[in-house]
Design a protein around this motif. Structure first.
Motif, PDB file in Angstrom:
ATOM      1  N   HIS A   1       0.843  -1.212   0.000  1.00  0.00           N
ATOM      2  CA  HIS A   1       0.000   0.000   0.000  1.00  0.00           C
ATOM      3  C   HIS A   1       0.871   1.253   0.000  1.00  0.00           C
ATOM      4  O   HIS A   1       0.626   2.199  -0.743  1.00  0.00           O
ATOM      5  CB  HIS A   1      -0.915   0.021   1.230  1.00  0.00           C
ATOM      6  N   ALA A   2       1.900   1.234   0.861  1.00  0.00           N
ATOM      7  CA  ALA A   2       2.743   2.423   0.999  1.00  0.00           C
ATOM      8  C   ALA A   2       3.545   2.676  -0.285  1.00  0.00           C
ATOM      9  O   ALA A   2       3.576   3.797  -0.806  1.00  0.00           O
ATOM     10  CB  ALA A   2       3.675   2.251   2.192  1.00  0.00           C
ATOM     11  N   VAL A   3       4.172   1.622  -0.805  1.00  0.00           N
ATOM     12  CA  VAL A   3       5.025   1.800  -1.988  1.00  0.00           C
ATOM     13  C   VAL A   3       4.181   2.184  -3.207  1.00  0.00           C
ATOM     14  O   VAL A   3       4.552   3.071  -3.999  1.00  0.00           O
ATOM     15  CB  VAL A   3       5.847   0.515  -2.260  1.00  0.00           C
ATOM     16  N   GLU A   4       3.021   1.552  -3.350  1.00  0.00           N
ATOM     17  CA  GLU A   4       2.179   1.898  -4.507  1.00  0.00           C
ATOM     18  C   GLU A   4       1.602   3.310  -4.374  1.00  0.00           C
ATOM     19  O   GLU A   4       1.413   3.994  -5.383  1.00  0.00           O
ATOM     20  CB  GLU A   4       1.075   0.852  -4.693  1.00  0.00           C
TER      21      GLU A   4
ATOM     22  N   PRO B   1       2.014  15.471  -1.384  1.00  0.00           N
ATOM     23  CA  PRO B   1       2.818  15.622  -0.162  1.00  0.00           C
ATOM     24  C   PRO B   1       2.224  14.935   1.066  1.00  0.00           C
ATOM     25  O   PRO B   1       2.964  14.353   1.872  1.00  0.00           O
ATOM     26  CB  PRO B   1       2.880  17.133   0.036  1.00  0.00           C
ATOM     27  N   LEU B   2       0.920  14.974   1.233  1.00  0.00           N
ATOM     28  CA  LEU B   2       0.340  14.390   2.453  1.00  0.00           C
ATOM     29  C   LEU B   2       0.392  12.867   2.412  1.00  0.00           C
ATOM     30  O   LEU B   2       0.796  12.221   3.391  1.00  0.00           O
ATOM     31  CB  LEU B   2      -1.104  14.865   2.638  1.00  0.00           C
ATOM     32  N   THR B   3       0.000  12.287   1.284  1.00  0.00           N
ATOM     33  CA  THR B   3       0.054  10.821   1.193  1.00  0.00           C
ATOM     34  C   THR B   3       1.508  10.349   1.218  1.00  0.00           C
ATOM     35  O   THR B   3       1.812   9.301   1.804  1.00  0.00           O
ATOM     36  CB  THR B   3      -0.662  10.298  -0.067  1.00  0.00           C
TER      37      THR B   3
ATOM     38  N   LEU C   1       2.858  10.086   4.869  1.00  0.00           N
ATOM     39  CA  LEU C   1       2.377   8.881   5.560  1.00  0.00           C
ATOM     40  C   LEU C   1       3.027   7.622   4.988  1.00  0.00           C
ATOM     41  O   LEU C   1       3.428   6.718   5.722  1.00  0.00           O
ATOM     42  CB  LEU C   1       0.852   8.787   5.427  1.00  0.00           C
ATOM     43  N   ALA C   2       3.110   7.553   3.663  1.00  0.00           N
ATOM     44  CA  ALA C   2       3.634   6.350   3.018  1.00  0.00           C
ATOM     45  C   ALA C   2       5.127   6.188   3.288  1.00  0.00           C
ATOM     46  O   ALA C   2       5.612   5.074   3.521  1.00  0.00           O
ATOM     47  CB  ALA C   2       3.356   6.382   1.522  1.00  0.00           C
ATOM     48  N   THR C   3       5.872   7.284   3.281  1.00  0.00           N
ATOM     49  CA  THR C   3       7.315   7.199   3.548  1.00  0.00           C
ATOM     50  C   THR C   3       7.555   6.745   4.983  1.00  0.00           C
ATOM     51  O   THR C   3       8.414   5.889   5.251  1.00  0.00           O
ATOM     52  CB  THR C   3       7.992   8.568   3.306  1.00  0.00           C
ATOM     53  N   TYR C   4       6.781   7.298   5.907  1.00  0.00           N
ATOM     54  CA  TYR C   4       6.878   6.838   7.304  1.00  0.00           C
ATOM     55  C   TYR C   4       6.618   5.331   7.362  1.00  0.00           C
ATOM     56  O   TYR C   4       7.337   4.577   8.018  1.00  0.00           O
ATOM     57  CB  TYR C   4       5.871   7.596   8.198  1.00  0.00           C
ATOM     58  N   ALA C   5       5.546   4.885   6.667  1.00  0.00           N
ATOM     59  CA  ALA C   5       5.158   3.468   6.726  1.00  0.00           C
ATOM     60  C   ALA C   5       6.260   2.578   6.153  1.00  0.00           C
ATOM     61  O   ALA C   5       6.597   1.545   6.737  1.00  0.00           O
ATOM     62  CB  ALA C   5       3.838   3.247   5.988  1.00  0.00           C
TER      63      ALA C   5
ATOM     64  N   SER D   1       0.739   0.219   9.264  1.00  0.00           N
ATOM     65  CA  SER D   1      -0.340  -0.285   8.411  1.00  0.00           C
ATOM     66  C   SER D   1      -1.469   0.743   8.293  1.00  0.00           C
ATOM     67  O   SER D   1      -2.037   0.951   7.213  1.00  0.00           O
ATOM     68  CB  SER D   1      -0.834  -1.600   9.018  1.00  0.00           C
ATOM     69  N   THR D   2      -1.776   1.407   9.400  1.00  0.00           N
ATOM     70  CA  THR D   2      -2.821   2.432   9.372  1.00  0.00           C
ATOM     71  C   THR D   2      -2.380   3.643   8.539  1.00  0.00           C
ATOM     72  O   THR D   2      -3.164   4.190   7.758  1.00  0.00           O
ATOM     73  CB  THR D   2      -3.179   2.845  10.819  1.00  0.00           C
ATOM     74  N   ALA D   3      -1.117   4.035   8.681  1.00  0.00           N
ATOM     75  CA  ALA D   3      -0.604   5.160   7.884  1.00  0.00           C
ATOM     76  C   ALA D   3      -0.624   4.811   6.400  1.00  0.00           C
ATOM     77  O   ALA D   3      -1.036   5.627   5.554  1.00  0.00           O
ATOM     78  CB  ALA D   3       0.821   5.503   8.319  1.00  0.00           C
ATOM     79  N   ALA D   4      -0.205   3.595   6.072  1.00  0.00           N
ATOM     80  CA  ALA D   4      -0.216   3.166   4.666  1.00  0.00           C
ATOM     81  C   ALA D   4      -1.653   3.115   4.145  1.00  0.00           C
ATOM     82  O   ALA D   4      -1.920   3.481   2.993  1.00  0.00           O
ATOM     83  CB  ALA D   4       0.452   1.796   4.527  1.00  0.00           C
ATOM     84  N   GLY D   5      -2.584   2.693   5.009  1.00  0.00           N
ATOM     85  CA  GLY D   5      -3.993   2.650   4.617  1.00  0.00           C
ATOM     86  C   GLY D   5      -4.527   4.040   4.310  1.00  0.00           C
ATOM     87  O   GLY D   5      -5.223   4.252   3.308  1.00  0.00           O
ATOM     88  N   ALA D   6      -4.175   5.003   5.156  1.00  0.00           N
ATOM     89  CA  ALA D   6      -4.627   6.382   4.919  1.00  0.00           C
ATOM     90  C   ALA D   6      -3.988   6.926   3.640  1.00  0.00           C
ATOM     91  O   ALA D   6      -4.614   7.671   2.877  1.00  0.00           O
ATOM     92  CB  ALA D   6      -4.278   7.259   6.116  1.00  0.00           C
ATOM     93  N   ALA D   7      -2.734   6.553   3.383  1.00  0.00           N
ATOM     94  CA  ALA D   7      -2.039   7.039   2.182  1.00  0.00           C
ATOM     95  C   ALA D   7      -2.697   6.492   0.911  1.00  0.00           C
ATOM     96  O   ALA D   7      -3.069   7.248   0.010  1.00  0.00           O
ATOM     97  CB  ALA D   7      -0.565   6.637   2.236  1.00  0.00           C
ATOM     98  N   PHE D   8      -2.888   5.177   0.853  1.00  0.00           N
ATOM     99  CA  PHE D   8      -3.411   4.619  -0.411  1.00  0.00           C
ATOM    100  C   PHE D   8      -4.891   4.925  -0.584  1.00  0.00           C
ATOM    101  O   PHE D   8      -5.401   4.963  -1.706  1.00  0.00           O
ATOM    102  CB  PHE D   8      -3.115   3.115  -0.537  1.00  0.00           C
TER     103      PHE D   8
END
Ligand SMILES: [Fe+2]
Length: 362
Positions: free
Chosen positions: A196-199, A208-210, A213-217, A245-252
């Motif tokens: 989720h994060a990488v995609e 920038p916002l996604t 979150l994704a980079t953190y994840a 996982s929650t951060a990646a979920g919010a990002a994707f």
């Protein structure tokens, strides 16, 4: 950036508390639920996690028969039982299949009709019934995402539901609820979160916002997933994985996913392959396909790092190893071409391109 239109929505209250699931009645009370209905599955019940939640809630009903791959019929059965038991809210306790099935049940419970009538983007016009999610895996991100994917068994296809009203009202992150997850499932679901994060970082809809979150994840998963796999009872590792996982979920949920998920959905529907395992195998190849040159969000050595992490977590590297038959790949590539995940893939890809990516993973 000038040619982009971006929206970032994450309406879920995210609560972190180690041991918090044993006090879940505090949260249902806060959002006015008096007769909660619990949705889980047999595996979650066997691990004793349903007992933990039942001990604090006085549930109107409990449903434990969610299959590994959530479908429309199960969601409709739950909605009917909720009506009969006069439930006034939902508590989903489980992984992606349980959470998505509960989302589907909430649509039918609140809006009536058949579930497939509500599929698509932005079809749900208003708030649904109160909905709390307690994830028992750190992977799906469905506790904060605005989507649900459920199988239409008759059509042999995944139907997608997308609406800001599908996000949970409360996501309760409690590492006590993930510490009994076995190493293989910890690894596979963790790789789903990483996908989720990488995609999200590679998506044509990234911003920038996604990306934050994704980079953190991505960083958190590289650091903590091997620890969670090797030391299941390490609550620190479990907590970090839940946040990742929650951060990646919010990002994707705002940025979208891409070619890896498109292929994994095909491998899930047509070959019965576990979603996280399919993502883990496809991820290095999908990223390589999407990275023809330097990218501001993802370094050139990412495909090798992803493959190395999967290896370190004890996951297989090829579709052959997990029993996918090679002659199924053309059908999978055609399924993937039409999958909704391709909408924000950064590169155009037809079934022929996708077949090459699948063959690289074979
Ligand atoms: Fe996923």
């Amino acid at each position: 950036m000038q040619d982009k239109y971006l929206e970032f929505i994450t309406p879920t209250r995210v609560v972190y508390q180690c041991g918090g699931a044993a006090q879940a009645s505090d949260l249902t009370g806060r959002i006015g639920v008096e007769r909660p209905y619990i949705v889980a599955d047999e595996g979650v019940a066997r691990a004793g996690l349903v007992d933990t939640v039942v001990g604090t809630l006085d549930p109107a009903g409990i449903f434990l028969e969610v299959p590994a791959d959530g479908d429309l019929e199960t969601a409709e059965r739950i909605a009917a039982d909720m009506k009969e038991k006069k439930a006034d809210g939902l508590v989903a306790l489980g992984g992606g299949s349980v959470i998505d099935t509960a989302k589907g049940a909430n649509i039918v419970f609140t809006m009536g009709g058949k579930l497939e009538e509500h599929q698509g983007v932005g079809v749900i016009p208003a708030r649904l019934s109160p909905f709390i999610v307690i994830p028992t895996t750190a992977g799906t991100g469905s506790e904060v995402s605005r989507v649900a994917a459920l199988k239409d068994s008759a059509l042999q296809q995944k139907l997608f539901f997308e609406s800001e009203y599908l996000a949970a009202d409360v996501a309760l992150l409690d590492p006590e609820m993930t510490k009994t997850l076995p190493p293989k499932l910890t690894a596979a679901t963790g790789m789903d979160a990483l996908t989720h994060a990488v995609e999200a970082l590679l998506s044509s809809n990234e911003g920038p916002l996604t990306n934050a979150l994704a980079t953190y994840a991505v960083n958190a998963i590289f650091e903590w997933l091997p620890v969670a796999v090797k030391e299941g009872g390490n609550l620190d590792a479990r907590a970090h994985m839940l946040f990742a996982s929650t951060a990646a979920g919010a990002a994707f949920s705002s940025a979208g996913v891409g070619v890896v998920h498109a292929c994994s959905h095909g491998l899930g529907v047509l070959c019965g392959l576990h979603h996280g395992l399919a993502n883990s195998i496809m991820l290095p190849h999908g990223v390589r396909f999407n990275l023809p040159g330097p990218h501001p969000n993802v370094s050139a050595d990412m495909p090798e790092r992803l493959a190395e992490l999967a290896r370190e977590c004890g996951l297989p590297a090829t579709l052959r190893e997990v029993g996918v038959e090679e002659d199924r790949l053309p059908a999978v590539s055609e399924y993937a071409e039409g999958d909704a995940s391709m909408i924000y893939n950064p590169r155009e890809a037809n079934a022929g391109d996708l077949l090459k990516v699948l063959k690289n993973a074979y």
